[in-house]
Design a protein around this motif. Structure first.
Motif, PDB file in Angstrom:
ATOM      1  N   PRO A   1     -58.188  52.213 -95.330  1.00  0.00           N
ATOM      2  CA  PRO A   1     -57.477  52.582 -93.796  1.00  0.00           C
ATOM      3  C   PRO A   1     -56.953  51.817 -93.531  1.00  0.00           C
ATOM      4  CG  PRO A   1     -59.627  53.931 -93.876  1.00  0.00           C
ATOM      5  CD  PRO A   1     -60.278  53.568 -94.595  1.00  0.00           C
ATOM      6  N   MET A   2     -58.309  50.455 -93.222  1.00  0.00           N
ATOM      7  CA  MET A   2     -57.816  49.782 -91.397  1.00  0.00           C
ATOM      8  C   MET A   2     -56.207  48.990 -93.017  1.00  0.00           C
ATOM      9  SD  MET A   2     -57.466  47.612 -89.425  1.00  0.00           S
ATOM     10  CE  MET A   2     -59.000  48.241 -88.478  1.00  0.00           C
ATOM     11  N   THR A   3     -56.865  48.375 -94.316  1.00  0.00           N
ATOM     12  CA  THR A   3     -55.353  47.997 -94.758  1.00  0.00           C
ATOM     13  C   THR A   3     -53.892  48.233 -95.223  1.00  0.00           C
ATOM     14  OG1 THR A   3     -57.420  47.140 -96.537  1.00  0.00           O
ATOM     15  CG2 THR A   3     -55.335  46.731 -97.058  1.00  0.00           C
ATOM     16  N   ARG A   4     -54.323  49.474 -95.136  1.00  0.00           N
ATOM     17  CA  ARG A   4     -52.753  50.510 -94.997  1.00  0.00           C
ATOM     18  C   ARG A   4     -52.363  50.170 -93.726  1.00  0.00           C
ATOM     19  NH1 ARG A   4     -56.231  54.653 -98.032  1.00  0.00           N
ATOM     20  NH2 ARG A   4     -56.422  55.930 -96.345  1.00  0.00           N
ATOM     21  N   ARG A   5     -53.334  50.962 -93.004  1.00  0.00           N
ATOM     22  CA  ARG A   5     -52.715  50.418 -90.721  1.00  0.00           C
ATOM     23  C   ARG A   5     -51.834  48.757 -90.881  1.00  0.00           C
ATOM     24  NH1 ARG A   5     -56.854  50.500 -86.377  1.00  0.00           N
ATOM     25  NH2 ARG A   5     -55.862  50.320 -84.509  1.00  0.00           N
ATOM     26  N   LEU A   6     -53.211  47.929 -91.700  1.00  0.00           N
ATOM     27  CA  LEU A   6     -52.007  46.471 -90.972  1.00  0.00           C
ATOM     28  C   LEU A   6     -50.806  46.578 -92.027  1.00  0.00           C
ATOM     29  CD1 LEU A   6     -55.303  44.448 -90.590  1.00  0.00           C
ATOM     30  CD2 LEU A   6     -53.346  45.899 -89.019  1.00  0.00           C
TER      31      LEU A   6
ATOM     32  N   VAL B   1     -52.187  42.878 -96.211  1.00  0.00           N
ATOM     33  CA  VAL B   1     -51.717  41.940 -95.982  1.00  0.00           C
ATOM     34  C   VAL B   1     -51.331  41.256 -95.631  1.00  0.00           C
ATOM     35  CG1 VAL B   1     -52.744  41.899 -92.965  1.00  0.00           C
ATOM     36  CG2 VAL B   1     -53.671  43.376 -94.632  1.00  0.00           C
ATOM     37  N   PHE B   2     -51.604  40.155 -96.321  1.00  0.00           N
ATOM     38  CA  PHE B   2     -50.623  38.980 -95.818  1.00  0.00           C
ATOM     39  C   PHE B   2     -50.104  38.516 -96.777  1.00  0.00           C
ATOM     40  CE2 PHE B   2     -54.740  36.887 -94.052  1.00  0.00           C
ATOM     41  CZ  PHE B   2     -54.450  37.521 -92.975  1.00  0.00           C
ATOM     42  N   ASP B   3     -49.880  39.354 -97.863  1.00  0.00           N
ATOM     43  CA  ASP B   3     -48.832  39.684 -99.189  1.00  0.00           C
ATOM     44  C   ASP B   3     -47.595  40.380 -98.100  1.00  0.00           C
ATOM     45  OD1 ASP B   3     -49.398  37.536-100.826  1.00  0.00           O
ATOM     46  OD2 ASP B   3     -50.595  40.058-102.093  1.00  0.00           O
ATOM     47  N   ALA B   4     -47.836  41.439 -97.734  1.00  0.00           N
ATOM     48  CA  ALA B   4     -46.907  42.125 -96.745  1.00  0.00           C
ATOM     49  C   ALA B   4     -46.479  42.026 -95.673  1.00  0.00           C
ATOM     50  CB  ALA B   4     -47.705  43.307 -96.339  1.00  0.00           C
ATOM     51  N   CYS B   5     -47.149  40.688 -94.963  1.00  0.00           N
ATOM     52  CA  CYS B   5     -46.691  39.665 -94.158  1.00  0.00           C
ATOM     53  C   CYS B   5     -45.267  38.604 -94.417  1.00  0.00           C
ATOM     54  CB  CYS B   5     -47.394  38.779 -93.151  1.00  0.00           C
ATOM     55  SG  CYS B   5     -48.316  39.548 -91.713  1.00  0.00           S
TER      56      CYS B   5
ATOM     57  N   SER C   1     -50.864  44.279 -82.852  1.00  0.00           N
ATOM     58  CA  SER C   1     -51.572  44.109 -82.730  1.00  0.00           C
ATOM     59  C   SER C   1     -52.381  45.176 -83.192  1.00  0.00           C
ATOM     60  CB  SER C   1     -52.547  43.127 -81.810  1.00  0.00           C
ATOM     61  OG  SER C   1     -51.968  41.899 -81.300  1.00  0.00           O
ATOM     62  N   ALA C   2     -54.211  45.135 -83.260  1.00  0.00           N
ATOM     63  CA  ALA C   2     -54.736  46.802 -83.435  1.00  0.00           C
ATOM     64  C   ALA C   2     -56.527  46.151 -82.089  1.00  0.00           C
ATOM     65  CB  ALA C   2     -55.285  46.591 -84.400  1.00  0.00           C
ATOM     66  N   HIS C   3     -55.887  47.565 -81.539  1.00  0.00           N
ATOM     67  CA  HIS C   3     -56.967  47.166 -79.903  1.00  0.00           C
ATOM     68  C   HIS C   3     -57.905  48.210 -80.080  1.00  0.00           C
ATOM     69  CE1 HIS C   3     -53.617  44.714 -78.467  1.00  0.00           C
ATOM     70  NE2 HIS C   3     -54.641  44.003 -78.114  1.00  0.00           N
ATOM     71  N   SER C   4     -57.478  48.921 -81.604  1.00  0.00           N
ATOM     72  CA  SER C   4     -58.617  50.189 -80.942  1.00  0.00           C
ATOM     73  C   SER C   4     -58.931  50.329 -82.758  1.00  0.00           C
ATOM     74  CB  SER C   4     -58.296  51.884 -80.419  1.00  0.00           C
ATOM     75  OG  SER C   4     -56.978  51.933 -81.306  1.00  0.00           O
TER      76      SER C   4
ATOM     77  N   VAL D   1     -47.320  44.743 -78.933  1.00  0.00           N
ATOM     78  CA  VAL D   1     -47.136  46.387 -79.439  1.00  0.00           C
ATOM     79  C   VAL D   1     -47.982  46.823 -80.218  1.00  0.00           C
ATOM     80  CG1 VAL D   1     -45.729  46.657 -81.040  1.00  0.00           C
ATOM     81  CG2 VAL D   1     -45.621  48.422 -80.057  1.00  0.00           C
ATOM     82  N   ASP D   2     -49.461  48.395 -79.210  1.00  0.00           N
ATOM     83  CA  ASP D   2     -50.284  48.274 -80.252  1.00  0.00           C
ATOM     84  C   ASP D   2     -50.586  48.950 -81.726  1.00  0.00           C
ATOM     85  OD1 ASP D   2     -53.360  48.622 -79.637  1.00  0.00           O
ATOM     86  OD2 ASP D   2     -53.525  50.051 -79.273  1.00  0.00           O
ATOM     87  N   ILE D   3     -51.031  48.608 -82.754  1.00  0.00           N
ATOM     88  CA  ILE D   3     -50.846  48.999 -83.958  1.00  0.00           C
ATOM     89  C   ILE D   3     -51.750  50.305 -83.754  1.00  0.00           C
ATOM     90  CG2 ILE D   3     -50.832  48.356 -86.106  1.00  0.00           C
ATOM     91  CD1 ILE D   3     -51.368  45.698 -86.067  1.00  0.00           C
ATOM     92  N   LEU D   4     -51.188  51.831 -84.353  1.00  0.00           N
ATOM     93  CA  LEU D   4     -51.797  52.871 -84.003  1.00  0.00           C
ATOM     94  C   LEU D   4     -52.944  53.123 -84.922  1.00  0.00           C
ATOM     95  CD1 LEU D   4     -48.828  54.872 -81.900  1.00  0.00           C
ATOM     96  CD2 LEU D   4     -50.743  53.705 -81.219  1.00  0.00           C
TER      97      LEU D   4
END
Length: 336
Positions: free
Chosen positions: A208-213, A250-254, A197-200, A173-176
């Motif tokens: 913002p990329m950190t927030r997104r992931l 990001v990895f802490d969230a994972c 996964s992010a594709h765009s 699924v694409d991450i918006l």
């Protein structure tokens, strides 16, 4: 060796090297064209030349295989693409990321499942793309529901694990842009495995990329965070730098949500880079070694991913694709 086996192995190795899909398809077509022929019919070169789907290269392969030789074409490919060796590879039971011709893969769902079974997989997750990725023929909710029926039928025909193999339903699924997921939430809940996964907009600013992931890794439907940096280090698509983000956040969230960090086995990706695997290890993450295969032969790329994970010191017990199916299902059904 048997001519059909030689032709199919050549096709698989060409897929593994990500050669033109027309080259690998030609050998698969030739294999299908001779599948029902006797050895006497295969020895009739003149008749074979007239058979649709047989070209000069496949004809040479058939002739050498009939003569009891390893065909020259196959021998060259075997030498060039000898698999990477690792003890970890023998512990892998399956693969949670692959594509069929329902999105941007080259072959049918059944062919992908058969190839995984032939490799000795206990399970394979079918994870075609989601609707926003139009260039990859991403699946609408309606098409994904249709695909779920196909997966169920294939499992029913194979005994749903009774023969030692299960095809898992899934999606990449694409991450918006805001971290939301590109598919109906209730439908995601019906799937066995969700890879996000992010594709765009991979060059988005780091904050913002950190927030997104982080949002994707915290989503209650997500099981695996796919090719996290989006980088390309080689291949016909050229190169692409990794996305920039706060890897520890990001990895802490994972780790907090039990989401596995994908170790993408495709040589043109090698994603995450080694230094980020180290960060994910320190954060306490789980991992999933996946082929991201778009053709049957690419399922064998797990060799590369396993060797890389072993070099990075990833413990086998923290790799979800070393787990038996019942433990894997318990993990994907975890409280979120």
């Amino acid at each position: 060796m048997e001519p059909v086996d030689a032709l199919l192995e050549i096709a698989a190795l060409l897929e593994r090297e990500r050669a033109s899909r027309y080259r690998s398809k030609a050998f698969r077509t030739a294999a299908a064209a001779i599948a029902e022929l006797s050895r006497e019919q295969l020895a009739d070169t003149a008749a074979l030349r007239r058979r649709e789907g047989i070209g000069d290269s496949s004809l040479a392969v058939i002739g050498q295989a009939l003569a009891g030789e390893v065909p020259d074409y196959l021998a060259r490919l075997r030498e060039r693409y000898a698999p990477a060796r690792s003890a970890l590879r023998g512990l892998l039971r399956g693969d949670l990321h692959c594509h069929s011709d329902w999105s941007d893969g080259t072959t049918s769902i059944a062919e992908m499942a058969a190839a995984a079974r032939a490799l000795g997989h206990e399970y394979l997750a079918l994870t075609d793309h989601s609707p926003r990725l139009r260039v990859a023929n991403g699946l609408s909710a309606e098409r994904l529901r249709e695909q779920l029926e196909v997966v169920a039928e294939l499992n029913a025909a194979g005994g749903d694990g009774a023969a030692g193999f299960t095809l898992l339903s899934g999606i990449e699924v694409d991450i918006l842009d805001d971290g939301a997921l590109d598919q109906d939430d209730a439908l995601l809940g019906e799937l066995d495995v969700v890879v996000a996964s992010a594709h765009s907009k991979l060059r988005m600013d780091a904050v913002p990329m950190t927030r997104r992931l982080v949002a994707a890794a915290s989503h209650p439907r997500v099981d695996v965070l796919g090719h996290v940096t989006g980088r390309l280090i080689a291949g016909e698509r050229g190169t692409r730098p990794p996305s920039t983000f706060d890897a520890r956040a990001v990895f802490d969230a994972c780790a907090a949500h039990g989401v596995a960090v994908e170790i993408n086995a495709r040589p043109e990706r090698e994603d995450p880079p080694d230094e980020l695997i180290a960060v994910a290890l320190e954060a306490g993450c789980l991992f999933s070694i996946d082929s991201d295969a778009h053709a049957p032969g690419q399922l064998g790329l797990l060799d590369e991913g396993a060797a890389r994970a072993e070099r990075a010191g990833v413990p086998a017990e923290r790799i979800v694709t070393t787990w038996p199916l019942d433990r894997l299902r318990a993990w994907t059904a975890r409280a979120r």
